[in-house]
Design an enzyme around this catalytic site. Structure first.
Site, PDB file in Angstrom:
ATOM      1  N   ASP A   1     -12.777 -16.186  -8.636  1.00  0.00           N
ATOM      2  CA  ASP A   1     -12.403 -14.968  -9.342  1.00  0.00           C
ATOM      3  C   ASP A   1     -11.331 -15.258 -10.395  1.00  0.00           C
ATOM      4  O   ASP A   1     -10.675 -16.310 -10.372  1.00  0.00           O
ATOM      5  CB  ASP A   1     -11.881 -13.927  -8.347  1.00  0.00           C
ATOM      6  CG  ASP A   1     -12.198 -12.498  -8.766  1.00  0.00           C
ATOM      7  OD1 ASP A   1     -12.449 -12.264  -9.959  1.00  0.00           O
ATOM      8  OD2 ASP A   1     -12.178 -11.606  -7.893  1.00  0.00           O
TER       9      ASP A   1
ATOM     10  N   ASP B   1     -17.510  -5.012 -10.707  1.00  0.00           N
ATOM     11  CA  ASP B   1     -16.845  -4.492  -9.508  1.00  0.00           C
ATOM     12  C   ASP B   1     -17.332  -3.090  -9.161  1.00  0.00           C
ATOM     13  O   ASP B   1     -17.041  -2.579  -8.080  1.00  0.00           O
ATOM     14  CB  ASP B   1     -15.328  -4.456  -9.717  1.00  0.00           C
ATOM     15  CG  ASP B   1     -14.688  -5.830  -9.603  1.00  0.00           C
ATOM     16  OD1 ASP B   1     -15.336  -6.746  -9.072  1.00  0.00           O
ATOM     17  OD2 ASP B   1     -13.534  -5.983 -10.051  1.00  0.00           O
TER      18      ASP B   1
END
Length: 719
Positions: free
Chosen positions: A475, A545
């Protein structure tokens, strides 16, 4: 005129004693240039394959500002009024550069692609020199032998005795003949990535750019389609697809000037990035990738998907595992019992992998929320007293593989790493660091080789100590928030954005050299790094997301223009959705997730028995259709952007024996009139038996179990 000589996909045609037309050919495309030593290289043609006789008849555009077609204009000597590819300040301060052809050659070319595959084609190298200064520029064009892809890039070498300064460094321009050209590009933001935008090219500049520093797909993306004969159509019309294969700040400029061409420029964004090129040093630009389709935007997509699966994506010949990620299920609430329960639940539904997300690490500073411990990649023994060993044992017990989340390019100021190495972060000289997520997040400076070693060691330590880890979620949740490197000299602070991504690629190459088999997801606040500069080192990317199924249809639709389904992680999540608080049916969530790489982002113990049973059957069915979706050809049939609350797409296997058809209602009305959607890509002479998956109706569709010819399904469609 000399006889035309076809040579390994290359055509040379003498025009005069000095000039030649050179054609590079892919299986169905031709790219033709006019090369004359002592002159600037000229564009002649890019499009569907043409014959040697037609190439011989191509005419050079007259040399004036009304019809210019220069491939690599440099600023100052002859190009001052229009956009240019190269601008530089010579060691003596002169801003003018004049680049003309010194030599050129075409050679068979084989190289290792970034994903480790071997690719081959014909390489055209054009050597440009400035008669006044010892500046050398090489233009490269690679035409693939097996896929309709043309790549171009540049290197610039300083032969002067002192440092020169590059202030603009685009790749070679791609001229596009004016004729009602429309540009399709993709804008977005966090949780709303890849929103499709289409606009006609009018006089003036269209600029598409990103200046995030780390995540160059957060706003505009560096891929575009140019529809040459009116608004974009999916399966008809001439379209150029273009992608810049770069992970950092970029700028795409389409200059619709007074000439007969739209001038398409793409490259590294030069804003605050002037580059000081030392004596003897070479600066190489990232590659631009182009394809030409006579079958609309869908034809461009299919070529990019094929190219990606062969050369630009890791392990693209292997089916992707169905996984459960812990993030939306438990967030930072990590413990052995909870992870074991989630492993058991995904295994019971037929899943193959469990991924433990954020919250598992930290010693002096614990990762209880997002404001601490980034950089301290040690297990939090209060949460996980038996360590990763217990997690791996539980994964074996439950019959699933195990994956883990990391964010290796980042730190929190509340961390042992920052206390030890405050000099390792990106920070403006003489100023306090600007901090992001959680009020404490900072970015490590990958310009620094020590930081590169450290970031590599995070992956290396995990996989050396725990070789059973099968999957890493990598990430990156912050931009470059303030400009400054504590490693680079003050005179070279403008190198930050470029050197950071050189360092990132260096780390990725080291990881893949030592760990070629581990599956790695490219995540950056969702889809912030969906680009072909970074993707060759990864197996997939996290689309967004935002897991809301309705909004995912739009985001995955836009993403599909350049990226294949096998790369798009798409998860079934809880309702109300954690991002938009919308409630949708479990069927709708499964249907949408099954159009990409299927996974789950949910706490299974909160699901009803009926929901678990539905997902269990959906996973069973997905395994049957997984090869078609992940390796098949995509056909977009009805756009969610059409405004009629419908969307449809399908995947067809290479042998056309199987197809998977998706049809979504984006809004539901009583007695809604639903059109038939014509299918595409089928064999008209084959008969296809219909079977609905994820069925919730009490009665099956009238077409269930019946067989129809491919011709009928493509001409008429189903009720």
């Amino acid at each position: 005129m000399k006889k035309l000589l076809p040579i390994l996909g290359l055509v040379l045609c003498a025009m005069s004693a000095h000039a030649e037309k050179i054609s590079l050919n892919t299986p169905h495309n031709s790219f033709v240039v006019d090369l004359d030593k002592g002159a600037e290289p000229q564009f002649l043609y890019y499009g569907a394959s043409i014959s040697s006789a037609d190439i011989a008849n191509l005419q050079k555009i007259k040399d004036d500002n009304w019809s210019r077609s220069d491939l690599y204009p440099a600023y100052g000597a002859t190009h001052t009024m229009n956009e240019i590819c190269l601008a530089m300040r010579h060691a003596d301060g002169n801003l003018s550069t004049n680049l003309v052809i010194d030599d050129y050659k075409v050679t068979p070319h084989t190289e290792t692609a970034p994903n480790g595959a071997t690719r081959s084609g014909q390489l055209l190298t054009i050597t440009l020199k400035d008669p006044l200064y010892p500046t050398t520029v090489h233009l490269y064009y690679l035409a693939y032998n097996d896929v309709d892809m043309l790549e171009s890039w540049t290197d610039i070498t300083n032969g002067e005795k002192k440092t020169v300064t590059l202030t603009q460094f685009y790749n070679p321009v791609m001229p596009v003949r004016r004729n009602n050209v429309h540009c399709t590009h993709f804008h977005g933001s966090w949780a709303s990535e890849a929103q499709l935008v289409e606009q006609p090219l009018k006089t003036g500049l269209l600029e598409i750019k990103n200046k995030d520093g780390l995540r160059n797909a957060t706003s505009d993306r560096n891929e575009v389609m140019l529809s040459l004969d009116g608004p974009a159509r999916e399966n008809t019309g001439d379209v150029i697809g273009a992608a810049l294969c770069y992970s950092g700040n970029f700028r795409i400029t389409i200059d619709s000037d007074e000439s007969d061409y739209h001038q398409y420029f793409a490259g590294i964004n030069p804003d605050n990035s002037e580059y000081h090129l030392k004596k003897g040093e070479t600066f190489t630009t990232p590659r631009s990738a182009y394809t030409y389709s006579v079958s609309g935007t869908n034809g461009v997509s299919q070529t990019f998907h094929s190219w990606a699966r062969k050369y630009m994506l890791r392990h693209a010949d292997k089916e992707r595992m169905i996984l459960l990620n812990s993030w939306e299920g438990v967030y930072f609430d990590i413990n052995h019992e909870g992870m074991d329960q989630m492993m058991h639940d995904i295994a019971s539904m037929g899943g193959e992998l469990f991924v433990m997300d954020d919250g598992w690490f930290g010693d002096k500073y614990r990762r209880l929320t997002d404001n601490a411990a980034l950089g301290d990649w040690v297990v939090d023994t209060k949460k996980l007293p038996e360590g990763i060993e217990r997690l791996l044992a539980d994964a074996r017990k439950n019959g699933v593989k195990f994956g883990i989340w990391i964010e290796p390019e980042m730190a929190n100021t509340t961390s042992e790493l920052y206390e030890k190495h405050p000099d390792w972060i990106i920070k403006a000289p003489g100023r306090e660091p600007v901090q992001g997520r959680g009020g404490t997040q900072v970015v490590l400076d990958l310009c620094n080789p020590q930081v590169q070693d450290y970031v590599f060691s995070i992956v290396d330590n995990l996989l050396t100590k725990y070789p059973e880890i099968a999957y890493i979620k990598w990430d990156a949740n912050a931009p470059v928030m303030n400009h400054g490197s504590q490693y680079l000299p003050m005179a070279d602070q403008s190198h930050l954005y470029i050197e950071y991504h050189k360092g990132l690629i260096n780390v990725c190459e080291r990881v893949r050299a030592k760990y070629p088999d581990v599956v790695i997801q490219d995540c950056a606040s969702g889809g912030g790094r969906a680009n072909y500069g970074l993707l060759p080192y990864f197996d997939e990317f996290w689309v967004s997301d935002n897991t809301d199924a309705l909004q995912r249809i739009f985001m995955q639709w836009g993403t599909s223009y350049f990226f294949p389904a096998i790369a798009m992680a798409s998860h079934i999540s809880a309702v109300p959705n954690h991002a938009v608080y919308r409630t949708t049916s479990i069927k709708f969530r499964c249907d949408v997730a099954m159009s990409g790489r299927l996974g789950m982002e949910i706490q299974p113990k909160n699901m009803t028995d009926e929901e678990k049973a539905f997902c269990r059957q959906a996973i069973t069915d997905y395994k049957k259709i997984r090869p078609v979706i992940q390796f098949g050809d995509l056909y977009r049939l009805h756009s969610p952007y059409a405004g009629d609350f419908l969307a449809s797409e399908m995947y067809v296997s290479e042998d056309k024996e199987q197809a998977v058809f998706f049809w979504w209602k984006l809004e539901t009305y009583k007695n809604q009139h639903l059109p038939r959607i014509k299918m595409a890509g089928l064999d008209p002479d084959k008969y296809y038996t219909i079977h609905e998956l994820n069925r919730i109706d009490n009665e099956p569709l009238q077409c269930e179990g019946k067989s129809y010819s491919g011709a009928y399904l493509m001409q008429t469609g189903l009720e």
